[in-house]
Design an enzyme around this catalytic site. Structure first.
Site, mmCIF file in Angstrom:
data_model
loop_
_atom_site.group_PDB
_atom_site.id
_atom_site.type_symbol
_atom_site.label_atom_id
_atom_site.label_comp_id
_atom_site.label_asym_id
_atom_site.label_seq_id
_atom_site.Cartn_x
_atom_site.Cartn_y
_atom_site.Cartn_z
ATOM 1 N N GLU A 304 15.630 32.776 83.482
ATOM 2 C CA GLU A 304 16.617 33.863 83.618
ATOM 3 C C GLU A 304 15.983 35.255 83.746
ATOM 4 O O GLU A 304 16.380 36.189 83.063
ATOM 5 C CB GLU A 304 17.581 33.835 82.424
ATOM 6 C CG GLU A 304 18.316 32.513 82.281
ATOM 7 C CD GLU A 304 19.127 32.397 80.990
ATOM 8 O OE1 GLU A 304 19.264 33.388 80.264
ATOM 9 O OE2 GLU A 304 19.612 31.284 80.714
ATOM 10 N N GLU A 413 20.843 22.144 82.784
ATOM 11 C CA GLU A 413 21.650 22.409 81.580
ATOM 12 C C GLU A 413 23.131 22.132 81.852
ATOM 13 O O GLU A 413 24.003 22.916 81.469
ATOM 14 C CB GLU A 413 21.472 23.876 81.137
ATOM 15 C CG GLU A 413 20.034 24.283 80.919
ATOM 16 C CD GLU A 413 19.869 25.721 80.406
ATOM 17 O OE1 GLU A 413 20.865 26.353 79.995
ATOM 18 O OE2 GLU A 413 18.725 26.205 80.409
HETATM 19 O O1 G3I Z 1 19.669 27.307 63.237
HETATM 20 C C1 G3I Z 1 20.133 28.590 62.847
HETATM 21 C C2 G3I Z 1 20.806 28.515 61.514
HETATM 22 O O2 G3I Z 1 19.857 28.138 60.544
HETATM 23 C C3 G3I Z 1 21.434 29.876 61.195
HETATM 24 O O3 G3I Z 1 22.148 29.791 60.005
HETATM 25 C C4 G3I Z 1 22.382 30.304 62.319
HETATM 26 C C5 G3I Z 1 22.986 31.684 62.083
HETATM 27 O O4 G3I Z 1 23.075 32.428 63.270
HETATM 28 O O5 G3I Z 1 21.651 30.329 63.502
HETATM 29 C C6 G3I Z 1 21.119 29.079 63.873
HETATM 30 O O6 G3I Z 1 20.424 29.212 65.045
HETATM 31 C C7 G3I Z 1 21.200 29.370 66.207
HETATM 32 C C8 G3I Z 1 20.837 28.255 67.165
HETATM 33 O O7 G3I Z 1 21.481 28.468 68.391
HETATM 34 C C9 G3I Z 1 21.244 26.886 66.636
HETATM 35 O O8 G3I Z 1 22.635 26.801 66.533
HETATM 36 C C10 G3I Z 1 20.841 30.722 66.811
HETATM 37 O O9 G3I Z 1 21.307 31.751 65.961
HETATM 38 C C11 G3I Z 1 21.474 30.833 68.181
HETATM 39 O O10 G3I Z 1 21.010 32.029 68.805
HETATM 40 C C12 G3I Z 1 21.074 29.653 69.027
HETATM 41 O O11 G3I Z 1 21.744 29.739 70.257
HETATM 42 C C13 G3I Z 1 21.135 29.068 71.338
HETATM 43 C C14 G3I Z 1 20.987 30.048 72.492
HETATM 44 O O12 G3I Z 1 20.519 29.377 73.648
HETATM 45 C C15 G3I Z 1 19.996 31.156 72.140
HETATM 46 O O13 G3I Z 1 18.702 30.645 71.959
HETATM 47 C C16 G3I Z 1 22.032 27.905 71.737
HETATM 48 O O14 G3I Z 1 22.001 26.902 70.722
HETATM 49 C C17 G3I Z 1 21.521 27.292 73.051
HETATM 50 O O15 G3I Z 1 22.440 26.337 73.505
HETATM 51 C C18 G3I Z 1 21.376 28.371 74.099
HETATM 52 O O16 G3I Z 1 20.819 27.769 75.237
HETATM 53 C C19 G3I Z 1 20.697 28.593 76.406
HETATM 54 C C20 G3I Z 1 19.430 28.170 77.129
HETATM 55 O O17 G3I Z 1 18.328 28.255 76.281
HETATM 56 C C21 G3I Z 1 19.223 28.998 78.387
HETATM 57 N N1 G3I Z 1 20.372 28.923 79.230
HETATM 58 C C22 G3I Z 1 21.651 29.264 78.613
HETATM 59 C C23 G3I Z 1 21.873 28.407 77.370
HETATM 60 C C24 G3I Z 1 23.219 28.703 76.749
HETATM 61 O O18 G3I Z 1 23.268 30.010 76.269
#
Ligand code: G3I
Length: 580
Positions: A304, A413
């Site tokens: 991205e 994805e």
């Molecule tokens: O695991 C922690 C947890 O311990 C904590 O309590 C909680 C509080 O915010 O956060 C948890 O982590 C989160 C994680 O997802 C697991 O649920 C992060 O905050 C959150 O930012 C993270 O979001 C991920 C996001 O990317 C950012 O990295 C999503 O799961 C994931 O599906 C998403 O994936 C992206 C791809 O990498 C790139 N393309 C788009 C796609 C969707 O946004």
């Protein structure tokens, strides 16, 4: 009599959510037949309170505990009721249920499971009897159950129970997507998170049975790998996924090495000199790609990098410090670390063409011209229910344009979020969307070989956390049962003609030339005269059949590149011809 009805209610509620709870209450005297049996009640450090068992429970004659706090002590825990240690087991899930009310709306009590660890939930009570539930997983063997009366007021509690949450039965699937995908070496998989594999038997089992490829949803992103600078890279979660995949023969995509959202807080907070950042990133890429060399077939090297308007590179700490040429460098370093890995640029909102696609296209074209080792473009495919056929033909069109640059395309994805309120027909059209996407991959092999979804069960998808009005985006539902989307994928895969048994590669014998994919067809040279041959595309559709003569040209109408199979009339001689 009342109690039986109450228990049945709890059990049926829980069955919908997560299997069932055991009937056995692990607490004793949860209904306060007596004040002190299995409970002690404390009031200390200046607190003033009274407590008693009364028969003014929810129905006449039901006993309950009445606790009145007139003055708090110096700590939140100075007024509490403590139940004896109950038989908790490390790692097991439990449900606390209780009925409670207070003398005024909004008063809180705190319920606690504690031995050396401490888990708690605050309940906000009303002035009428309500049932409350709290689920938790025990971190150790043997816990106390406590109620902290940490606000002044009068509270009544009744029917306190702790029951073990029994695992839901795992649905059994008569068939498997990977079975058909394996026959044609197609990668069909899902983004995974490690604790699902470790703690959720249904997640582990259904994934393992249905899919042959995976990508860590988060575990290989820089903030997840390296959350704290001083502590260094933490491999545990990424290793859990890679080790599981290796043990179970799953192909692995790596995601990702550079992403504007994938910057750890400590990295963003540092003042960087360009040289230092460059060395840091080179070392990071070598370390991460090097660790999984030979295990990860395809890496999202840069994710991205083009901003949403579709024209410029994103401005963030890395491009601001090193300029846009960091993209080239990332690919060069990744190639140094694993020269066999397919190196991919991954993005969203490029799949159907348009300004952003054009920018990506030019970037990849320029990289190829300059000899930068880029081998693929990832189309993320976070879609809604896009059922118009024009939508899919424009995707196929962009796939072909990318392919003309001499690089592959992966769907990386895929998900198909449904708008709420979700109606039954939505699941059916979602199924046809999934099928259309899979057909694009199959029609365009070997340029395409990866159909990766962003999760596989609606129980674990990023969508509901990010979009409150969208949900149920994946082919398997929250309780691990297949949806129409699963059935559609299976049906498409079942039509694929496998190369099996006595298959012998006779392409060299019979294929003489296919120089121009748009019109030339190919010349058959090594045929058995008089025998019927069929040319079948990878979805099983017969494209041509007949008794062909040596020297005859066939396949001229197969204007699309792709994989075709020639079946000899006796059903034994099969060959895969790849029209590049
Ligand atoms: O695991 C922690 C947890 O311990 C904590 O309590 C909680 C509080 O915010 O956060 C948890 O982590 C989160 C994680 O997802 C697991 O649920 C992060 O905050 C959150 O930012 C993270 O979001 C991920 C996001 O990317 C950012 O990295 C999503 O799961 C994931 O599906 C998403 O994936 C992206 C791809 O990498 C790139 N393309 C788009 C796609 C969707 O946004």
């Amino acid at each position: 009599m009342k109690k039986v009805a109450h228990l049945v209610f709890i059990i049926s509620l829980v069955q919908v959510l997560s299997g069932s709870v055991s009937a056995q209450n692990l607490l004793q005297n949860g209904n306060f037949q007596q004040l002190n049996q299995h409970w002690i009640h404390l009031s200390q450090n200046g607190a003033v309170s009274t407590h008693a068992v009364t028969d003014s429970g929810r129905t006449t004659g039901d006993t309950c505990l009445r606790f009145s706090v007139y003055q708090l002590g110096s700590n939140a825990y100075d007024v509490q009721s403590i139940h004896d240690v109950w038989n908790a087991t490390t790692g097991s899930p439990y449900r606390v249920t209780l009925w409670a009310k207070a003398n005024a709306n909004g008063r809180k009590i705190r319920i606690i499971a504690q031995d050396t660890a401490y888990l708690n939930s605050d309940l906000t009570l009303t002035n009428t009897w309500q049932q409350y539930t709290w689920d938790f997983t025990s971190p150790e063997n043997g816990l106390y159950f406590k109620i902290h009366w940490f606000e002044a007021g009068t509270f009544m509690v009744q029917d306190i129970a702790i029951t073990k949450i029994l695992p839901a039965p795992i649905p059994s699937y008569p068939d498997s997507l990977q079975h058909y995908a394996n026959r044609i070496n197609l990668n069909i998989g899902a983004a995974l998170f490690p604790s699902g594999l470790v703690y959720e038997p249904a997640y582990r089992k259904i994934y393992n049975q249905q899919f042959n490829a995976m990508v860590p949803e988060n575990a290989m992103k820089m903030p997840d790998l390296w959350p704290n600078e001083a502590a260094g890279i933490q491999w545990k979660d990424a290793d859990t996924l890679v080790n599981f995949a290796m043990r179970n023969g799953k192909k692995i995509r790596g995601h990702n090495l550079l992403w504007y959202q994938g910057i750890p807080g400590w990295f963003a907070a540092k003042t960087w000199q360009p040289d230092t950042m460059r060395k840091f990133l080179k070392n990071y890429v070598h370390t991460v790609v090097g660790r999984y060399k030979g295990k990860i077939y395809e890496w999202d090297v840069v994710n991205e990098i083009i901003e949403d308007a579709g024209v410029n590179f994103r401005s963030f700490i890395v491009t601001n410090t090193l300029g846009n040429s960091i993209v080239d460098s990332m690919f060069v370093w990744a190639h140094q670390a694993d020269s066999n890995a397919i190196l991919v640029y991954n993005d969203y909102a490029i799949e159907t063409g348009g300004t952003k696609f054009n920018t990506v296209f030019s970037m990849v074209q320029s990289m190829k011209q300059r000899g930068i080792p880029i081998h693929g473009v990832g189309f993320q495919c976070h879609f809604g229910n896009n059922s118009g056929s024009g939508f899919y033909s424009s995707i196929e069109n962009t796939v072909r344009q990318i392919a003309a640059l001499g690089v592959k395309v992966s769907f990386t994805e895929i998900d198909m979020a449904l708008d709420k309120p979700i109606q039954q027909p939505d699941y059916v059209s979602q199924g046809s969307c999934y099928a259309q996407m899979l057909r694009i991959v199959l029609r365009n092999r070997p340029i395409m070989n990866t159909f990766m979804m962003w999760g596989f069960t609606d129980k674990h998808s990023w969508i509901p956390q990010y979009f409150t009005n969208r949900d149920e985006t994946l082919p398997i539902d929250r309780n691990y049962y297949p949806k129409p989307a699963y059935d559609s994928l299976l049906a498409v895969l079942k039509t694929v003609v496998p190369i099996t048994g006595n298959a012998k590669d006779i392409s060299k014998e019979i294929l003489q030339a296919w120089p121009n994919p748009s019109s030339d067809g190919f010349m058959l040279t090594g045929l058995t005269p008089g025998q019927t041959y069929k040319i079948v595309d990878i979805t099983g559709q017969i494209r041509e059949q007949g008794i062909f003569s040596i020297g005859q040209k066939v396949g001229e109408d197969l204007s699309t590149s792709g994989t075709y199979i020639i079946l000899a009339g006796d059903g034994r001689k099969k060959v895969m011809l790849v029209k590049e």
